[in-house]
Design an enzyme around this catalytic site. Structure first.
Site, PDB file in Angstrom:
ATOM      1  N   SER A  56     -19.381  48.312  37.173  1.00  0.00           N
ATOM      2  CA  SER A  56     -20.045  49.432  36.503  1.00  0.00           C
ATOM      3  C   SER A  56     -19.086  50.564  36.202  1.00  0.00           C
ATOM      4  O   SER A  56     -18.057  50.730  36.850  1.00  0.00           O
ATOM      5  CB  SER A  56     -21.177  49.971  37.377  1.00  0.00           C
ATOM      6  OG  SER A  56     -22.118  48.977  37.638  1.00  0.00           O
TER       7      SER A  56
HETATM    8  N1  SAH Z   1     -21.584  46.071  42.582  1.00  0.00           N
HETATM    9  C1  SAH Z   1     -20.719  45.294  41.717  1.00  0.00           C
HETATM   10  C2  SAH Z   1     -21.358  45.119  40.352  1.00  0.00           C
HETATM   11  C3  SAH Z   1     -21.349  43.677  39.959  1.00  0.00           C
HETATM   12  S1  SAH Z   1     -22.311  43.211  38.566  1.00  0.00           S
HETATM   13  C4  SAH Z   1     -19.311  45.881  41.660  1.00  0.00           C
HETATM   14  O1  SAH Z   1     -19.076  46.968  42.202  1.00  0.00           O
HETATM   15  O2  SAH Z   1     -18.424  45.234  41.093  1.00  0.00           O
HETATM   16  C5  SAH Z   1     -23.741  42.515  39.329  1.00  0.00           C
HETATM   17  C6  SAH Z   1     -23.525  41.420  40.340  1.00  0.00           C
HETATM   18  O3  SAH Z   1     -24.809  40.984  40.787  1.00  0.00           O
HETATM   19  C7  SAH Z   1     -22.825  40.172  39.797  1.00  0.00           C
HETATM   20  O4  SAH Z   1     -21.707  39.898  40.591  1.00  0.00           O
HETATM   21  C8  SAH Z   1     -23.876  39.087  39.917  1.00  0.00           C
HETATM   22  O5  SAH Z   1     -23.347  37.805  40.219  1.00  0.00           O
HETATM   23  C9  SAH Z   1     -24.744  39.610  41.045  1.00  0.00           C
HETATM   24  N2  SAH Z   1     -26.103  39.070  41.083  1.00  0.00           N
HETATM   25  C10 SAH Z   1     -26.949  38.822  40.053  1.00  0.00           C
HETATM   26  N3  SAH Z   1     -28.104  38.333  40.505  1.00  0.00           N
HETATM   27  C11 SAH Z   1     -28.000  38.248  41.868  1.00  0.00           C
HETATM   28  C12 SAH Z   1     -28.874  37.820  42.909  1.00  0.00           C
HETATM   29  N4  SAH Z   1     -30.094  37.354  42.667  1.00  0.00           N
HETATM   30  N5  SAH Z   1     -28.414  37.890  44.176  1.00  0.00           N
HETATM   31  C13 SAH Z   1     -27.177  38.348  44.461  1.00  0.00           C
HETATM   32  N6  SAH Z   1     -26.317  38.778  43.519  1.00  0.00           N
HETATM   33  C14 SAH Z   1     -26.718  38.732  42.235  1.00  0.00           C
END
Ligand code: SAH
Length: 205
Positions: A56
């Site tokens: 993000s």
């Molecule tokens: N907090 C992260 C943002 C990553 S983007 C950072 O600081 O980089 C969102 C993330 O959520 C992705 O890695 C994706 O694989 C994960 N995601 C999506 N659906 C999910 C679920 N049901 N359970 C766990 N992770 C999930």
């Protein structure tokens, strides 16, 4: 120097919590990116982290962290570990962090990065964040970093009394919500419009 610029921009954008600004300033964002993107690490933009996922924009990381910290949570759950950047920021600000990711390769990298930064108060789970992490709850704060079509019931159940859930909800248009538990009631406030990758159901090999 570049981190200082970013802190200034975030303060101008309305981030008031000094501990949050400090935590972002002391987290080397380039460590969470592919080498080819490292030169963009201190720009206030979202960046790709592989597997179709994104890290993000620093503003939204700061904003969500600030909202979560208002009630001084002790035990926090993050859904969507991704690169581990948001987890690294949170780990500097709360005593205990649990984080869940459904893509194994991202989880492995995130774990290594936090270890390298000497952040040891974080537990990692590979699994489906829709289900939360029931045997580690209840949580004083839960932050979801992917957009859910509806608020997952398990997350509401795993929220401690007066606990706060920060979650982007929606599909094409998304709103960031702050949900506070009051006994068996949940107060919901719309914070602002956001754009996140979707929260997906189920695990991935
Ligand atoms: N907090 C992260 C943002 C990553 S983007 C950072 O600081 O980089 C969102 C993330 O959520 C992705 O890695 C994706 O694989 C994960 N995601 C999506 N659906 C999910 C679920 N049901 N359970 C766990 N992770 C999930």
């Amino acid at each position: 120097m570049r981190a200082t610029n970013l802190t200034k921009k975030l303060a101008e954008a309305g981030i008031r919590d000094h501990a949050v600004l400090q935590a972002l300033a002391s987290t080397p964002r380039e460590l969470f990116l592919d080498g080819a993107l490292a030169h963009k690490a201190y720009e206030n933009t979202a960046l790709p982290i592989g597997q179709g996922q994104t890290l993000s924009q620093p503003y939204i990381v700061a904003r969500m962290t600030e909202l979560l910290l208002q009630t001084q949570p002790k035990k926090v759950l993050e859904i969507g570990t991704g690169s581990g950047y948001q987890a690294a920021v949170l780990a500097q600000l709360v005593p205990e962090l649990c984080t869940i990711e459904r893509i194994k390769s991202l989880q492995i990298q995130a774990r290594q990065r936090l270890k390298r930064l000497d952040l040891h108060n974080v537990s990692f789970k590979y699994g489906d964040g829709w289900k939360g992490w029931s045997n580690r709850g209840p949580f004083d704060g839960i932050m979801v970093t992917a957009a859910a079509v509806t608020i997952p019931q398990a997350l509401l159940e795993q929220l401690a009394d007066n606990g706060v859930l920060i979650i982007p909800v929606g599909d094409d248009t998304q709103q960031l919500l702050k949900v506070t538990r009051r006994g068996n009631d949940f107060e919901s406030h719309v914070i602002e419009a956001v754009k996140f990758v979707p929260l997906i159901n189920g695990e991935l090999a």
